[in-house]
Design an enzyme around this catalytic site. Structure first.
Site, PDB file in Angstrom:
ATOM      1  N   ARG A  87      -8.584  -8.815  -1.706  1.00 47.98           N
ATOM      2  CA  ARG A  87      -8.435  -7.667  -0.807  1.00 47.98           C
ATOM      3  C   ARG A  87      -9.639  -6.761  -1.063  1.00 47.98           C
ATOM      4  O   ARG A  87      -9.758  -6.149  -2.132  1.00 47.98           O
ATOM      5  CB  ARG A  87      -7.124  -6.926  -1.089  1.00 47.98           C
ATOM      6  CG  ARG A  87      -6.877  -5.702  -0.190  1.00 47.98           C
ATOM      7  CD  ARG A  87      -5.558  -5.049  -0.591  1.00 47.98           C
ATOM      8  NE  ARG A  87      -5.349  -3.777   0.074  1.00 47.98           N
ATOM      9  CZ  ARG A  87      -4.662  -3.604   1.195  1.00 47.98           C
ATOM     10  NH1 ARG A  87      -4.117  -4.658   1.781  1.00 47.98           N
ATOM     11  NH2 ARG A  87      -4.498  -2.409   1.726  1.00 47.98           N
TER      12      ARG A  87
ATOM     13  N   HIS B  28      -7.236  -8.818   8.928  1.00 43.50           N
ATOM     14  CA  HIS B  28      -6.035  -8.753   8.082  1.00 43.50           C
ATOM     15  C   HIS B  28      -5.075  -9.879   8.487  1.00 43.50           C
ATOM     16  O   HIS B  28      -3.983  -9.634   8.999  1.00 43.50           O
ATOM     17  CB  HIS B  28      -5.361  -7.385   8.266  1.00 43.50           C
ATOM     18  CG  HIS B  28      -4.420  -7.000   7.172  1.00 43.50           C
ATOM     19  ND1 HIS B  28      -4.085  -7.848   6.138  1.00 43.50           N
ATOM     20  CD2 HIS B  28      -3.728  -5.844   6.945  1.00 43.50           C
ATOM     21  CE1 HIS B  28      -3.228  -7.234   5.323  1.00 43.50           C
ATOM     22  NE2 HIS B  28      -2.999  -6.030   5.796  1.00 43.50           N
TER      23      HIS B  28
ATOM     24  N   GLN C 254      -1.178 -10.091   7.317  1.00 46.55           N
ATOM     25  CA  GLN C 254      -0.303  -9.133   7.988  1.00 46.55           C
ATOM     26  C   GLN C 254       0.177  -9.688   9.324  1.00 46.55           C
ATOM     27  O   GLN C 254       1.354  -9.579   9.671  1.00 46.55           O
ATOM     28  CB  GLN C 254      -1.039  -7.809   8.213  1.00 46.55           C
ATOM     29  CG  GLN C 254      -0.248  -6.770   8.992  1.00 46.55           C
ATOM     30  CD  GLN C 254       0.999  -6.317   8.264  1.00 46.55           C
ATOM     31  OE1 GLN C 254       0.920  -5.861   7.137  1.00 46.55           O
ATOM     32  NE2 GLN C 254       2.158  -6.448   8.898  1.00 46.55           N
TER      33      GLN C 254
ATOM     34  N   ASP D  43      -1.078   1.416  14.193  1.00 43.85           N
ATOM     35  CA  ASP D  43      -1.503   1.467  12.796  1.00 43.85           C
ATOM     36  C   ASP D  43      -1.980   2.885  12.525  1.00 43.85           C
ATOM     37  O   ASP D  43      -2.214   3.677  13.450  1.00 43.85           O
ATOM     38  CB  ASP D  43      -2.633   0.448  12.563  1.00 43.85           C
ATOM     39  CG  ASP D  43      -2.983   0.261  11.091  1.00 43.85           C
ATOM     40  OD1 ASP D  43      -2.232   0.773  10.230  1.00 43.85           O
ATOM     41  OD2 ASP D  43      -4.001  -0.387  10.802  1.00 43.85           O
TER      42      ASP D  43
ATOM     43  N   CYS E 150       2.188  -1.771  10.503  1.00 41.98           N
ATOM     44  CA  CYS E 150       1.947  -2.503   9.251  1.00 41.98           C
ATOM     45  C   CYS E 150       2.126  -1.631   8.013  1.00 41.98           C
ATOM     46  O   CYS E 150       2.150  -2.161   6.897  1.00 41.98           O
ATOM     47  CB  CYS E 150       0.563  -3.138   9.269  1.00 41.98           C
ATOM     48  SG  CYS E 150      -0.790  -1.981   9.471  1.00 41.98           S
TER      49      CYS E 150
ATOM     50  N   ARG F 187       6.019  -9.964   4.963  1.00 45.26           N
ATOM     51  CA  ARG F 187       4.768 -10.222   4.258  1.00 45.26           C
ATOM     52  C   ARG F 187       5.013 -11.220   3.125  1.00 45.26           C
ATOM     53  O   ARG F 187       4.221 -12.133   2.893  1.00 45.26           O
ATOM     54  CB  ARG F 187       4.188  -8.914   3.699  1.00 45.26           C
ATOM     55  CG  ARG F 187       3.568  -7.983   4.719  1.00 45.26           C
ATOM     56  CD  ARG F 187       2.242  -8.504   5.245  1.00 45.26           C
ATOM     57  NE  ARG F 187       1.261  -8.676   4.178  1.00 45.26           N
ATOM     58  CZ  ARG F 187       0.493  -7.692   3.689  1.00 45.26           C
ATOM     59  NH1 ARG F 187       0.581  -6.464   4.189  1.00 45.26           N
ATOM     60  NH2 ARG F 187      -0.389  -7.937   2.740  1.00 45.26           N
TER      61      ARG F 187
END
Length: 305
Positions: free
Chosen positions: A102, A129, A132, A224, A264, A292
């Site tokens: 990450r 991402h 996700q 988001d 998310c 997730r």
């Protein structure tokens, strides 16, 4: 298939296989059925960006799969002190069975895959991402059934989540509409590739600045945070630009009567979404957060098993 760097790299069949396995592993976990697919294997987790969901879900996921996860912050390894990606990839490939990273630059993830000899999983970059979005697609499937033909509307910043939604929804034959302010549009290359993916899989891509156009008759409304990690100095400017893109009752009312809301997380109530929507009866954000775990377990099992 050896890595998860971008959903654009995966075929529609590979994504469907991943979602099917995620649903199976979720059911087994709920029923208390052991599934130690990765017994004796170790995942290295490199973090140069902090996280709640990514770290916990990967660490717990590896434990449930019978393996172990090793947390490696930038301060823990020589990568944070200038050691090359080349050397890091070569060395860690001798110790580990897979790496989740990450970080900021997509190039770093791709270089790990290029120089290493073990599976690399993109846990988030500034560009993409993918983990996700696999969780998002699993959540939509649980709530809405067959993905093909469904419409997802993303409203807000043209960021890493928007980019991976474009790829993921296009591959699944969905209609994806992304509404952003003019100065915060999606990456042109990503949009071009997503349109190619959509054409190949029976999907549609709409890029617009009109939030209402995107939301109309959508099965899923998604947003988001407006201020991503490292953008705190842009808060005043962004709040002004994004005000018309808030997901509130009026905008959500344009969606299909059975639409769900996704985010998310972390979410900032009163900014990108109102409390009435995110805490309302059609919000699936906590199912999404849980997924997730299950989606990433499927990714690890497919790549490292």
């Amino acid at each position: 298939m050896k890595h998860l760097l971008s959903l654009h790299d995966w075929s529609a069949d590979e994504m469907k296989e991943c979602l099917s396995l995620a649903a199976k592993l979720k059911k087994q976990q709920q029923e208390g059925i052991p599934h130690h697919i990765l017994q004796g294997k170790t995942l290295g987790m490199i973090f140069t960006k902090s996280s709640t969901r990514t770290r916990v879900s990967f660490e717990v996921g590896m434990y449930q799969l019978g393996g172990q996860a090793l947390f490696l912050s930038a301060n823990d390894i020589q990568l944070g002190r200038g050691e090359s990606i080349y050397d890091t990839a070569k060395v860690l490939s001798r110790f580990l069975d897979g790496i989740m990273i990450r970080t900021f630059k997509q190039e770093d993830v791709e270089d790990l895959a290029k120089y290493g000899s073990i599976p690399i999983i993109n846990g988030l970059t500034d560009l993409l991402h993918p983990c996700q979005i696999l969780a998002d697609l699993l959540t939509i499937q649980e709530h809405q059934g067959e993905l093909k033909g469904k419409k997802l509307a993303y409203v807000g910043d043209g960021n890493n989540v928007a980019h991976s939604l474009l790829y993921g929804c296009a591959k699944m034959g969905m209609e994806v509409a992304v509404a952003t302010p003019e100065n915060y549009t999606c990456d042109e290359k990503v949009v071009k590739e997503a349109k190619e993916d959509a054409a190949a899989n029976g999907g549609k891509v709409l890029i617009t600045t009109d939030a209402k156009e995107a939301a109309k008759n959508a099965n899923v409304i998604y947003t988001d945070t407006w201020i991503s990690m490292g953008q705190e100095d842009q808060k005043a400017e962004k709040v002004k630009s994004f005000a018309p893109y808030q997901v509130n009752d009026e905008l959500f009312g344009l969606a299909h009567k059975d639409a769900i809301f996704l985010h998310c997380l972390p979410a900032y109530r009163g900014m990108e979404v109102t409390e009435s929507v995110i805490d309302g009866p059609r919000s699936a954000v906590f199912d999404e957060a849980e997924n997730r775990l299950h989606a990433q377990k499927a990714v690890m099992a497919m790549l490292m098993g």
